[in-house]
Design a protein around this motif. Structure first.
Motif, PDB file in Angstrom:
ATOM      1  N   ILE A   1      -9.619 -14.383 -17.620  1.00  0.00           N
ATOM      2  CA  ILE A   1      -8.502 -14.676 -18.532  1.00  0.00           C
ATOM      3  C   ILE A   1      -7.982 -16.092 -18.275  1.00  0.00           C
ATOM      4  N   LYS A   2      -8.055 -16.515 -17.003  1.00  0.00           N
ATOM      5  CA  LYS A   2      -7.619 -17.871 -16.673  1.00  0.00           C
ATOM      6  C   LYS A   2      -8.524 -18.893 -17.361  1.00  0.00           C
ATOM      7  N   ALA A   3      -9.833 -18.621 -17.307  1.00  0.00           N
ATOM      8  CA  ALA A   3     -10.778 -19.545 -17.941  1.00  0.00           C
ATOM      9  C   ALA A   3     -10.558 -19.583 -19.451  1.00  0.00           C
ATOM     10  N   LEU A   4     -10.246 -18.427 -20.013  1.00  0.00           N
ATOM     11  CA  LEU A   4      -9.998 -18.361 -21.456  1.00  0.00           C
ATOM     12  C   LEU A   4      -8.774 -19.211 -21.816  1.00  0.00           C
ATOM     13  N   HIS A   5      -7.702 -19.084 -20.995  1.00  0.00           N
ATOM     14  CA  HIS A   5      -6.503 -19.916 -21.211  1.00  0.00           C
ATOM     15  C   HIS A   5      -6.832 -21.395 -21.025  1.00  0.00           C
ATOM     16  N   ASP A   6      -7.501 -21.698 -19.889  1.00  0.00           N
ATOM     17  CA  ASP A   6      -7.695 -23.092 -19.503  1.00  0.00           C
ATOM     18  C   ASP A   6      -8.564 -23.878 -20.469  1.00  0.00           C
ATOM     19  N   THR A   7      -9.432 -23.197 -21.195  1.00  0.00           N
ATOM     20  CA  THR A   7     -10.369 -23.927 -22.039  1.00  0.00           C
ATOM     21  C   THR A   7      -9.879 -24.075 -23.476  1.00  0.00           C
ATOM     22  N   ASP A   8      -8.691 -23.620 -23.774  1.00  0.00           N
ATOM     23  CA  ASP A   8      -8.152 -23.707 -25.138  1.00  0.00           C
ATOM     24  C   ASP A   8      -8.921 -22.858 -26.145  1.00  0.00           C
ATOM     25  N   LEU A   9      -9.743 -21.955 -25.658  1.00  0.00           N
ATOM     26  CA  LEU A   9     -10.526 -21.146 -26.588  1.00  0.00           C
ATOM     27  C   LEU A   9      -9.743 -19.932 -27.088  1.00  0.00           C
ATOM     28  N   GLU A  10      -8.659 -19.608 -26.404  1.00  0.00           N
ATOM     29  CA  GLU A  10      -7.953 -18.376 -26.736  1.00  0.00           C
ATOM     30  C   GLU A  10      -7.539 -18.297 -28.213  1.00  0.00           C
ATOM     31  N   PRO A  11      -6.936 -19.352 -28.781  1.00  0.00           N
ATOM     32  CA  PRO A  11      -6.561 -19.243 -30.200  1.00  0.00           C
ATOM     33  C   PRO A  11      -7.766 -19.004 -31.109  1.00  0.00           C
ATOM     34  N   ALA A  12      -8.887 -19.674 -30.803  1.00  0.00           N
ATOM     35  CA  ALA A  12     -10.081 -19.517 -31.643  1.00  0.00           C
ATOM     36  C   ALA A  12     -10.638 -18.096 -31.530  1.00  0.00           C
ATOM     37  N   VAL A  13     -10.584 -17.550 -30.310  1.00  0.00           N
ATOM     38  CA  VAL A  13     -11.071 -16.183 -30.098  1.00  0.00           C
ATOM     39  C   VAL A  13     -10.162 -15.185 -30.824  1.00  0.00           C
ATOM     40  N   LEU A  14      -8.854 -15.390 -30.711  1.00  0.00           N
ATOM     41  CA  LEU A  14      -7.912 -14.491 -31.388  1.00  0.00           C
ATOM     42  C   LEU A  14      -8.073 -14.570 -32.903  1.00  0.00           C
TER      43      LEU A  14
END
Lengths: 275, 223
Positions: free
Chosen positions: B57-70
């Motif tokens: 989850i940290k990597a997901l946050h850190d890479t800015d990918l979270e909005p794209a994944v959501l």
């Protein structure tokens, strides 16, 4: 919400439907310089074919996983195993484990990136147990199998087994049961247990050893070393308490198919995956 | 030509997932990518994952990918695999780096729990046949009971076996989110479904025929 309410609410589940986790059959391929070989007692080595073809044949027969043991001696050819893994992982869609010569995190990384699901760490764990911790922290314990080569050093009422390295030639003084517990604590997701007394003999698993290790750790244990017929596989599960059984020569030379092995296990009341 | 992205944020081997997708969909464009615009433009999105969920989850946050994944989970056929299923729930009791439970994406109601923490019954994880504790991780081929019909299950028999390897499991709060359950001492949600999202605890890319069929169903899934 508790598990009980989940269970009660999710109709139409009928009790007795689930047969449980299947016991696994894992053919093991020794690979040297990109070719499959099988050592009998690690000395008399015969060529048994192309790894991709052999793996595909086992996949068709219903193998639950495939393990490669890389015995390439020359460091010039160390990368051949990566190509083998890449080729196999593109054609066979079951879990692949690769062991042999894994010493540093980069070895693990390269194998996983090539398509291996798990790597087997053996000698490096003995000389540097922290490596197991580092590897499981980095890649998750699901990717780390610790191979344990054990030899009986005391018989009688209180048998003891010790860890050996270098194909069973060098003793380490480490007690096999203590070592297995330690490796599980250090993050091994699974233990591949080989009896060096039985390996290559076709006399069956060392059941006392297998049972002692299985009953002492909470991670899955794969029994290995000594399979000569299908009843040996059954005994490894029912008497040795193993979660999986590994065999090489009985499958390589066509004595039995994996399918026949599963049928025998089913007949003995063992839950297996039917394909 | 349909494009499928396997989301990559540096957490382990994604090649197997991509190879299996290529195998079942030779005409599709399958890529492994951690590029936000590539994820935004893909027709179908696969979120795989292995290892520890705290780092994940940290990597997901850190890479800015979270909005794209959501965004993908909201709009396009979306397949979560292993941690890619777990992360869709509210939290996991797999300790993060600070030792607390890890807050996850929260698209589905429920928690991710260690097998030994699911039931209050101390005997739940004891195999009644052997008296021995069920080994953890839950590793190997186990059955999935299909709790409802779904296009992703087409051509796959109920109670088929898939390859699992995990120590934590999903406990869904809402029945309607559950598409499949599996039993290993305790029962857990092995397949989650809602609208355009399907997520599984097992590894279809390592589950031979039935796993490949599931991936093929995903490629053809008309949401």
């Amino acid at each position: 919400m508790t598990w009980r309410s989940v269970r009660e609410s999710q109709t139409p589940v009928r009790k007795g439907n689930f047969m449980g986790l299947a016991k696994r059959i894992i053919p093991c391929l020794d690979v040297r310089d990109g070719r499959v070989v099988k050592g009998v007692q690690f000395v008399d080595i015969r060529d048994a074919g192309n790894p991709v073809e052999v793996a595909a044949r086992y996949d068709e027969q219903g193998a639950d996983e495939i393990t490669f043991l890389d015995i390439t001696a020359s460091s010039d050819n160390r990368d051949t195993i990566l190509h083998v893994v890449e080729d196999v992982a593109s054609t066979v869609f079951i879990p692949l484990t690769v062991g042999g010569g894994i010493r540093v995190l980069d070895d693990v990384r390269r194998l996983l990136n090539a398509g291996a699901d798990k790597v087997g760490i053996n000698t490096a764990a003995v000389f540097n147990p922290e490596f197991v911790k580092e590897a499981s922290d980095h890649f998750g314990s699901q990717a780390i199998v610790v191979s344990i080569d054990a030899k009986q050093v005391e018989s009688g009422d209180n048998p003891r087994w010790e860890i050996f390295t270098h194909g069973g030639r060098k003793g380490t003084g480490l007690d096999a049961l203590e070592w297995a517990r330690k490796m599980a604590d250090y993050g091994a997701g699974e233990i591949l247990l080989t009896s060096m007394d039985r390996d290559g003999t076709r006399d069956g698993f060392d059941l006392a050893l297998t049972r002692a290790v299985c009953d002492t750790v909470d991670v899955p244990v794969i029994a290995s070393g000594g399979v000569g017929n299908l009843d040996h596989l059954v005994a490894g599960i029912n008497e040795g308490h193993a979660d999986a059984v590994l065999a090489a020569s009985i499958f390589h030379f066509g004595d039995y198919t994996v399918q026949q092995a599963k049928q025998r296990m089913r007949d003995a009341g063992i839950e297996v995956r039917v394909t | 030509m349909t494009s499928i992205i396997v989301v990559d944020f540096g957490m382990g081997n994604l090649r197997s997932v991509a190879k299996a997708l290529e195998h079942v969909a030779p005409k599709a464009k399958v890529s492994i990518s951690g590029d936000v615009s590539a994820i935004r433009s893909a027709d179908r999105v696969v979120l795989p994952g292995q290892g520890a969920i705290g780092g994940y989850i940290k990597a997901l946050h850190d890479t800015d990918l979270e909005p794209a994944v959501l965004e993908a989970a909201d709009t396009r056929p979306f397949l979560g695999i292993c941690l890619g299923q777990q992360v869709l729930y509210e939290s996991s009791d797999e300790h993060g780096e600070d030792g607390e439970s890890v807050k996850t994406l929260g698209l589905f109601k429920g928690q991710v729990k260690h097998f030994t923490h699911v039931s209050a019954d101390p005997n739940a994880m004891i195999d009644p046949n052997t008296g021995h504790q069920y080994t953890i991780p839950h590793m190997g081929w186990n059955q999935v009971k299909q709790t409802r019909d779904h296009p992703m299950w087409h051509g796959i028999d109920d109670l088929s076996r898939f390859y699992f390897v995990h120590s934590y499991c999903v406990q869904s709060e809402l029945d309607e989110d559950v598409a499949g359950i599996t039993s290993y001492g305790v029962e857990f949600t092995s397949a989650t479904a809602r609208d355009n999202i399907f997520a599984v605890q097992f590894h279809p890319e390592k589950s031979q025929h039935d796993g490949l069929r599931l991936l093929e169903n995903f490629v053809n899934w008309d949401v």
